[in-house]
Design an enzyme around this catalytic site. Structure first.
Site, PDB file in Angstrom:
ATOM      1  N   THR A  92      -2.894  -5.660   0.545  1.00  0.00           N
ATOM      2  CA  THR A  92      -3.854  -4.744  -0.049  1.00  0.00           C
ATOM      3  C   THR A  92      -4.023  -3.492   0.813  1.00  0.00           C
ATOM      4  O   THR A  92      -3.818  -3.521   2.030  1.00  0.00           O
ATOM      5  CB  THR A  92      -5.207  -5.443  -0.264  1.00  0.00           C
ATOM      6  N   ALA A  93      -4.422  -2.404   0.162  1.00  0.00           N
ATOM      7  CA  ALA A  93      -4.523  -1.122   0.865  1.00  0.00           C
ATOM      8  C   ALA A  93      -5.480  -1.192   2.051  1.00  0.00           C
ATOM      9  O   ALA A  93      -5.231  -0.572   3.087  1.00  0.00           O
ATOM     10  CB  ALA A  93      -4.977  -0.040  -0.112  1.00  0.00           C
TER      11      ALA A  93
ATOM     12  N   ASP B 221       2.854   0.770 -12.037  1.00  0.00           N
ATOM     13  CA  ASP B 221       1.742   1.706 -11.892  1.00  0.00           C
ATOM     14  C   ASP B 221       2.146   2.940 -11.095  1.00  0.00           C
ATOM     15  O   ASP B 221       3.218   3.001 -10.479  1.00  0.00           O
ATOM     16  CB  ASP B 221       0.559   1.018 -11.204  1.00  0.00           C
TER      17      ASP B 221
ATOM     18  N   LYS C  74      -2.143   4.902 -13.835  1.00  0.00           N
ATOM     19  CA  LYS C  74      -3.501   5.403 -13.995  1.00  0.00           C
ATOM     20  C   LYS C  74      -3.859   6.251 -12.779  1.00  0.00           C
ATOM     21  O   LYS C  74      -3.357   6.025 -11.688  1.00  0.00           O
ATOM     22  CB  LYS C  74      -4.524   4.261 -14.086  1.00  0.00           C
TER      23      LYS C  74
ATOM     24  N   PRO D  50       0.771  -1.242   0.000  1.00  0.00           N
ATOM     25  CA  PRO D  50       0.000   0.000   0.000  1.00  0.00           C
ATOM     26  C   PRO D  50       0.805   1.296   0.000  1.00  0.00           C
ATOM     27  O   PRO D  50       0.215   2.358  -0.142  1.00  0.00           O
ATOM     28  CB  PRO D  50      -0.811  -0.108   1.287  1.00  0.00           C
TER      29      PRO D  50
ATOM     30  N   GLY E 198      -0.563  -2.188  -3.809  1.00  0.00           N
ATOM     31  CA  GLY E 198      -1.466  -3.060  -3.058  1.00  0.00           C
ATOM     32  C   GLY E 198      -1.325  -4.503  -3.479  1.00  0.00           C
ATOM     33  O   GLY E 198      -0.210  -5.032  -3.591  1.00  0.00           O
ATOM     34  N   ASP E 199      -2.455  -5.152  -3.705  1.00  0.00           N
ATOM     35  CA  ASP E 199      -2.482  -6.533  -4.190  1.00  0.00           C
ATOM     36  C   ASP E 199      -3.116  -6.543  -5.569  1.00  0.00           C
ATOM     37  O   ASP E 199      -4.155  -5.922  -5.799  1.00  0.00           O
ATOM     38  CB  ASP E 199      -3.283  -7.425  -3.237  1.00  0.00           C
TER      39      ASP E 199
ATOM     40  N   MET F 254     -11.092   3.825  -4.037  1.00  0.00           N
ATOM     41  CA  MET F 254     -11.353   4.786  -5.123  1.00  0.00           C
ATOM     42  C   MET F 254     -12.744   5.414  -4.980  1.00  0.00           C
ATOM     43  O   MET F 254     -13.475   5.573  -5.961  1.00  0.00           O
ATOM     44  CB  MET F 254     -11.203   4.093  -6.486  1.00  0.00           C
TER      45      MET F 254
END
Length: 258
Positions: A126-127, A43, A65, A20, A97-98, A178
């Site tokens: 993951t975050a 990313d 992105k 994360p 993250g994942d 998001m």
């Protein structure tokens, strides 16, 4: 089983979750794979510290992105992975993250499989797990939440609505990825389907990074709180968020919106 990448004619792709934000949360296997890569396709949210772990001879390809702007469309990212692997290279596809949690990792592997390219998956933190831990928010707690759900704040690909009635449970922790732009919609739908307007919430901005900031509010005030936050950020909804300030350990950057 460990695959000998150098024996593969068409190269090999390692799908790696970078975690994360805090570079120390990268897994040991993730580190080893990044250091062995010929090409790193990465990313926006991958930290500079993690990118610096790659060999200086590795080709670095940025395909980041952010909301409403895609530097490289997903179909082109898929094509890059296929083309680099067919050159006989070991490609690391590096994601924040994942890769399998709102990271489109499954879509990329489907493309590789269609072209007969071998791959492996290296999970990342993951975050939702990392950012909440650094914010002092346990995702489950016997006195607060018996379950947790991860939801994307983006509109679903086919335009369908989320099953809001199943989310609006008081003994549940909801984590929206998001979700800043959709915070008003999230608030309205949850309240409409029965979740109390005074349900505690938190927004975790730049989770696990030194710039981490935690904004607390209630559900009714969530849209106002979201306007003060910047991406990347997670929205956490549920009574576990009340534990954030008393259990904080990482930093004291808290703000309450009343």
């Amino acid at each position: 089983m460990t695959i000998n990448h150098t024996s593969l004619n068409n190269g090999f792709v390692s799908l790696v979750g970078a975690g994360p934000g805090d570079p120390d949360l990268l897994t040991v296997k993730g580190l080893r794979v990044i250091q062995a890569a010929d090409v790193v396709v990465y990313d926006r949210l991958v930290s500079k510290e993690i990118l610096a772990l790659a060999d200086t001879s590795a080709e670095m390809v940025y395909v980041g992105k952010k909301l409403d702007f895609h530097c490289v469309p997903q179909d082109q990212i898929n094509q890059i992975l296929v083309e680099k692997a067919k050159e006989g290279k070991h490609v690391v596809r590096l994601k924040g993250g994942d890769s399998f949690i709102f990271g489109r990792g499954g879509e990329e592997l489907e493309e590789l499989a269609q072209h007969g390219i071998e791959y492996e998956v290296v999970p990342g933190i993951t975050a939702a797990a990392g950012a909440t831990a650094y914010a002092g928010i346990p995702l489950t707690h016997r006195d607060h939440a018996q379950s947790v759900q991860f939801i994307t704040g983006h509109v679903q690909k086919d335009g369908r609505e989320i099953e809001w009635s199943s989310l609006a449970q008081s003994n549940n922790t909801l984590v929206f990825y998001m979700g800043l732009k959709q915070s008003g919609h999230i608030c309205d739908k949850l309240i409409t389907h029965g979740l109390a307007p005074d349900t505690p919430c938190a927004i975790i901005e730049n989770g696990t990074r030194k710039e981490q900031r935690v904004i607390t509010a209630n559900l009714a005030n969530l849209p106002r709180a979201a306007k003060t936050a910047v991406s990347p950020a997670l929205i956490v909804i549920g009574s576990v968020t009340k534990l954030s300030e008393p259990l904080q350990w990482f930093n004291n950057n808290f703000e309450a919106i009343s």
